[in-house]
Design a protein around this motif. Structure first.
Motif, PDB file in Angstrom:
ATOM      1  N   THR A   1       0.845  -1.194   0.000  1.00  0.00           N
ATOM      2  CA  THR A   1       0.000   0.000   0.000  1.00  0.00           C
ATOM      3  C   THR A   1       0.880   1.243   0.000  1.00  0.00           C
ATOM      4  O   THR A   1       1.806   1.373   0.807  1.00  0.00           O
ATOM      5  CB  THR A   1      -0.916   0.009   1.232  1.00  0.00           C
ATOM      6  OG1 THR A   1      -1.686  -1.200   1.261  1.00  0.00           O
ATOM      7  CG2 THR A   1      -1.865   1.200   1.183  1.00  0.00           C
ATOM      8  N   LEU A   2       0.570   2.150  -0.893  1.00  0.00           N
ATOM      9  CA  LEU A   2       1.353   3.378  -1.039  1.00  0.00           C
ATOM     10  C   LEU A   2       1.164   4.271   0.182  1.00  0.00           C
ATOM     11  O   LEU A   2       0.041   4.504   0.635  1.00  0.00           O
ATOM     12  CB  LEU A   2       0.905   4.096  -2.302  1.00  0.00           C
ATOM     13  CG  LEU A   2       1.703   5.299  -2.778  1.00  0.00           C
ATOM     14  CD1 LEU A   2       3.152   4.908  -3.059  1.00  0.00           C
ATOM     15  CD2 LEU A   2       1.044   5.873  -4.028  1.00  0.00           C
ATOM     16  N   LYS A   3       2.240   4.800   0.700  1.00  0.00           N
ATOM     17  CA  LYS A   3       2.194   5.673   1.864  1.00  0.00           C
ATOM     18  C   LYS A   3       1.988   7.130   1.444  1.00  0.00           C
ATOM     19  O   LYS A   3       2.556   7.586   0.451  1.00  0.00           O
ATOM     20  CB  LYS A   3       3.492   5.582   2.657  1.00  0.00           C
ATOM     21  CG  LYS A   3       3.758   4.241   3.319  1.00  0.00           C
ATOM     22  CD  LYS A   3       5.071   4.301   4.103  1.00  0.00           C
ATOM     23  CE  LYS A   3       5.375   2.990   4.796  1.00  0.00           C
ATOM     24  NZ  LYS A   3       6.662   3.041   5.554  1.00  0.00           N
ATOM     25  N   ASP A   4       1.184   7.850   2.211  1.00  0.00           N
ATOM     26  CA  ASP A   4       1.111   9.322   2.151  1.00  0.00           C
ATOM     27  C   ASP A   4       0.723   9.882   0.793  1.00  0.00           C
ATOM     28  O   ASP A   4       1.031  11.028   0.482  1.00  0.00           O
ATOM     29  CB  ASP A   4       2.456   9.933   2.575  1.00  0.00           C
ATOM     30  CG  ASP A   4       2.889   9.491   3.965  1.00  0.00           C
ATOM     31  OD1 ASP A   4       2.000   9.339   4.821  1.00  0.00           O
ATOM     32  OD2 ASP A   4       4.088   9.262   4.175  1.00  0.00           O
ATOM     33  N   MET A   5       0.055   9.109  -0.052  1.00  0.00           N
ATOM     34  CA  MET A   5      -0.417   9.614  -1.335  1.00  0.00           C
ATOM     35  C   MET A   5      -1.807   9.039  -1.600  1.00  0.00           C
ATOM     36  O   MET A   5      -2.054   7.852  -1.348  1.00  0.00           O
ATOM     37  CB  MET A   5       0.521   9.226  -2.481  1.00  0.00           C
ATOM     38  CG  MET A   5       1.879   9.900  -2.436  1.00  0.00           C
ATOM     39  SD  MET A   5       2.927   9.425  -3.851  1.00  0.00           S
ATOM     40  CE  MET A   5       2.042  10.231  -5.195  1.00  0.00           C
ATOM     41  N   THR A   6      -2.720   9.877  -2.100  1.00  0.00           N
ATOM     42  CA  THR A   6      -4.072   9.431  -2.414  1.00  0.00           C
ATOM     43  C   THR A   6      -4.452   9.926  -3.811  1.00  0.00           C
ATOM     44  O   THR A   6      -3.811  10.802  -4.370  1.00  0.00           O
ATOM     45  CB  THR A   6      -5.085   9.960  -1.389  1.00  0.00           C
ATOM     46  OG1 THR A   6      -5.073  11.391  -1.405  1.00  0.00           O
ATOM     47  CG2 THR A   6      -4.768   9.455   0.012  1.00  0.00           C
ATOM     48  N   MET A   7      -5.542   9.356  -4.331  1.00  0.00           N
ATOM     49  CA  MET A   7      -6.012   9.747  -5.655  1.00  0.00           C
ATOM     50  C   MET A   7      -7.486   9.429  -5.786  1.00  0.00           C
ATOM     51  O   MET A   7      -7.935   8.366  -5.365  1.00  0.00           O
ATOM     52  CB  MET A   7      -5.229   9.003  -6.743  1.00  0.00           C
ATOM     53  CG  MET A   7      -5.479   9.511  -8.158  1.00  0.00           C
ATOM     54  SD  MET A   7      -4.669   8.501  -9.425  1.00  0.00           S
ATOM     55  CE  MET A   7      -5.933   7.250  -9.673  1.00  0.00           C
ATOM     56  N   ARG A   8      -8.235  10.366  -6.377  1.00  0.00           N
ATOM     57  CA  ARG A   8      -9.606  10.098  -6.800  1.00  0.00           C
ATOM     58  C   ARG A   8      -9.623   9.845  -8.304  1.00  0.00           C
ATOM     59  O   ARG A   8      -9.920   8.765  -8.765  1.00  0.00           O
ATOM     60  CB  ARG A   8     -10.535  11.246  -6.437  1.00  0.00           C
ATOM     61  CG  ARG A   8     -11.964  11.039  -6.946  1.00  0.00           C
ATOM     62  CD  ARG A   8     -12.894  12.176  -6.530  1.00  0.00           C
ATOM     63  NE  ARG A   8     -13.004  12.251  -5.083  1.00  0.00           N
ATOM     64  CZ  ARG A   8     -14.001  12.843  -4.440  1.00  0.00           C
ATOM     65  NH1 ARG A   8     -14.978  13.412  -5.124  1.00  0.00           N
ATOM     66  NH2 ARG A   8     -14.023  12.904  -3.132  1.00  0.00           N
ATOM     67  N   ASP A   9      -9.276  10.857  -9.068  1.00  0.00           N
ATOM     68  CA  ASP A   9      -9.105  10.725 -10.513  1.00  0.00           C
ATOM     69  C   ASP A   9      -7.626  10.865 -10.838  1.00  0.00           C
ATOM     70  O   ASP A   9      -6.869  11.506 -10.107  1.00  0.00           O
ATOM     71  CB  ASP A   9      -9.893  11.796 -11.260  1.00  0.00           C
ATOM     72  CG  ASP A   9     -11.399  11.581 -11.187  1.00  0.00           C
ATOM     73  OD1 ASP A   9     -11.832  10.546 -10.636  1.00  0.00           O
ATOM     74  OD2 ASP A   9     -12.144  12.451 -11.669  1.00  0.00           O
ATOM     75  N   GLY A  10      -7.228  10.286 -11.967  1.00  0.00           N
ATOM     76  CA  GLY A  10      -5.849  10.415 -12.369  1.00  0.00           C
ATOM     77  C   GLY A  10      -5.349   9.178 -13.089  1.00  0.00           C
ATOM     78  O   GLY A  10      -6.134   8.357 -13.564  1.00  0.00           O
ATOM     79  N   VAL A  11      -4.022   9.049 -13.150  1.00  0.00           N
ATOM     80  CA  VAL A  11      -3.376   7.968 -13.886  1.00  0.00           C
ATOM     81  C   VAL A  11      -2.395   7.238 -12.978  1.00  0.00           C
ATOM     82  O   VAL A  11      -1.629   7.871 -12.237  1.00  0.00           O
ATOM     83  CB  VAL A  11      -2.636   8.512 -15.128  1.00  0.00           C
ATOM     84  CG1 VAL A  11      -1.853   7.402 -15.819  1.00  0.00           C
ATOM     85  CG2 VAL A  11      -3.622   9.156 -16.098  1.00  0.00           C
ATOM     86  N   ILE A  12      -2.428   5.915 -13.042  1.00  0.00           N
ATOM     87  CA  ILE A  12      -1.475   5.053 -12.350  1.00  0.00           C
ATOM     88  C   ILE A  12      -0.767   4.228 -13.420  1.00  0.00           C
ATOM     89  O   ILE A  12      -1.420   3.621 -14.277  1.00  0.00           O
ATOM     90  CB  ILE A  12      -2.185   4.111 -11.356  1.00  0.00           C
ATOM     91  CG1 ILE A  12      -2.943   4.924 -10.300  1.00  0.00           C
ATOM     92  CG2 ILE A  12      -1.191   3.165 -10.694  1.00  0.00           C
ATOM     93  CD1 ILE A  12      -3.920   4.083  -9.487  1.00  0.00           C
ATOM     94  N   GLU A  13       0.565   4.217 -13.393  1.00  0.00           N
ATOM     95  CA  GLU A  13       1.326   3.440 -14.368  1.00  0.00           C
ATOM     96  C   GLU A  13       2.393   2.624 -13.660  1.00  0.00           C
ATOM     97  O   GLU A  13       2.994   3.078 -12.682  1.00  0.00           O
ATOM     98  CB  GLU A  13       1.982   4.362 -15.399  1.00  0.00           C
ATOM     99  CG  GLU A  13       1.001   5.100 -16.281  1.00  0.00           C
ATOM    100  CD  GLU A  13       1.664   5.725 -17.504  1.00  0.00           C
ATOM    101  OE1 GLU A  13       2.223   4.956 -18.317  1.00  0.00           O
ATOM    102  OE2 GLU A  13       1.619   6.957 -17.620  1.00  0.00           O
ATOM    103  N   PHE A  14       2.639   1.428 -14.193  1.00  0.00           N
ATOM    104  CA  PHE A  14       3.695   0.576 -13.663  1.00  0.00           C
ATOM    105  C   PHE A  14       3.983  -0.536 -14.665  1.00  0.00           C
ATOM    106  O   PHE A  14       3.219  -0.764 -15.609  1.00  0.00           O
ATOM    107  CB  PHE A  14       3.307  -0.016 -12.306  1.00  0.00           C
ATOM    108  CG  PHE A  14       1.964  -0.704 -12.288  1.00  0.00           C
ATOM    109  CD1 PHE A  14       1.854  -2.054 -12.576  1.00  0.00           C
ATOM    110  CD2 PHE A  14       0.810   0.010 -11.980  1.00  0.00           C
ATOM    111  CE1 PHE A  14       0.621  -2.689 -12.559  1.00  0.00           C
ATOM    112  CE2 PHE A  14      -0.429  -0.619 -11.956  1.00  0.00           C
ATOM    113  CZ  PHE A  14      -0.527  -1.966 -12.253  1.00  0.00           C
TER     114      PHE A  14
END
Length: 350
Positions: free
Chosen positions: A54-67
């Protein structure tokens, strides 16, 4: 002016760099059986097996996730969880590693109280055939905008026609189950995003399907084997069905060994004694009662019939109902183990 442009360029470049999140203990909270940071095929990677990061200290509602992802083409499930309210409630998109190229090679599903609804949300609106590479890197891009999304896997675009949970500003996690998977080059860019895919037609609700149920508090399935007087003390909550006509019972509650069953109730009047038919589906087990009498008991759980049986929910069963004049009560006692807690019913002419 030139200097100002240069400063702005450097500022934008710094922001872009800041969106890249390294795989280390400072940036991720990892829970589960097996995990490690390692170098794999030229990239710094995080390996997960029956684990979640789980990513620490970052949140998102809309946007882009890449990996980037790499995994064996063996039975396994790996992907991303997003808009996480907590560790039990979130949206998820994952790849079925062993089903490369198949119609259900991947899956979008909402998760309520740790219950994923893949037996409820089936077909082309929720899964897309994509061919995966074996133990080699593939790029994955997930874009989220309001109630819609889309994934891109190794250049293949996978639309997510409708996100089922209410949009929230939540955290993000990566996970892998059974076979395990590796992740590298993670980036996240919160903010408005334009989707590449067009908005599709809304899912069609089956004709004459039940649109709302009264649903009880959960209880132990074993109570159904005894005196049913306990039902008189149950508390009821109104639940609307999904667009596909299925009631996702996990929207109301989770399960435990001593509370794995609810009753979905319909009460209605008949102007005469008559016979009607009801088509229905459920997950995982059901007992159907009409006016206190048991009419049917069935098990549609995952692998309950043979090694290929998925337990997907649909209008696959039919019962005749001998209605009495006046008040009638139809009860579906539905028990859950895995993959989706659900009921659907449709009244048809005899």
């Amino acid at each position: 002016m030139i200097r100002l442009i240069a400063v702005l360029w450097l500022f934008c470049a710094a922001l872009a760099h800041a969106e890249s999140v390294p795989f280390d203990a400072d940036h991720w909270t990892i829970d589960g059986k097996e995990s490690r940071f390692e170098d794999y095929r030229g990239r710094r990677a995080l390996f997960l097996k029956d684990a979640r990061a789980t990513l620490k200290d970052m949140t998102m509602r809309d946007g882009v996730i890449e990996f980037d992802m790499a995994f064996p083409l063996e039975r396994g499930f790996s992907g991303v969880q997003f808009r996480m309210a907590d560790g039990q409630n979130y949206e998820e998109f994952y790849l079925r590693q062993h089903l490369s190229g198949m119609p259900d090679a991947n899956q979008y599903s909402p998760v309520f109280y740790e219950i994923s609804g893949w037996q409820i949300y089936t077909g082309a609106r929720y899964c897309t055939p994509v061919t995966y590479t074996d133990n080699d890197w593939m790029h994955v891009r997930l874009a989220i905008a309001g109630s819609r999304g889309e994934a891109e896997i190794a250049g293949n675009v996978v639309p997510i026609a409708e996100l089922k949970r209410d949009p929230i500003d939540g955290t993000v996690a990566l996970y892998a189950r059974i076979a395990g998977a590796r992740f590298a080059n993670f980036e996240m860019r919160p903010g408005p995003v334009a989707l590449r895919t067009a908005e599709g037609k809304p899912e069609e609700r089956p004709r004459d399907v039940v649109e709302a149920w009264d649903v009880s508090d959960p209880f132990d399935e074993k109570l159904l084997d005894g005196n049913l007087e306990f039902m008189r003390a149950l508390h009821w909550t109104r639940l609307q069905t999904e667009r596909n006509g299925i009631a996702n019972l996990a929207r109301l509650t989770g399960t435990s060994p001593a509370a794995n069953t609810v009753i979905a109730r319909l009460q209605f009047q008949s102007d005469k004694a008559t016979t009607r038919k009801v088509r229905f589906g459920f997950s995982d087990r059901v007992r159907v009662y009409l006016n206190g009498k048991l009419l049917y008991a069935g098990d549609d759980g995952y692998l309950s019939r043979d090694y290929r049986f998925l337990g997907s929910v649909g209008l696959f069963d039919t019962l005749p109902l001998l209605l009495r004049k006046g008040h009638n009560e139809l009860l579906f006692a539905v028990s859950e183990s895995f993959g989706g807690w659900a009921v659907i019913a449709q009244f048809v002419d005899p």
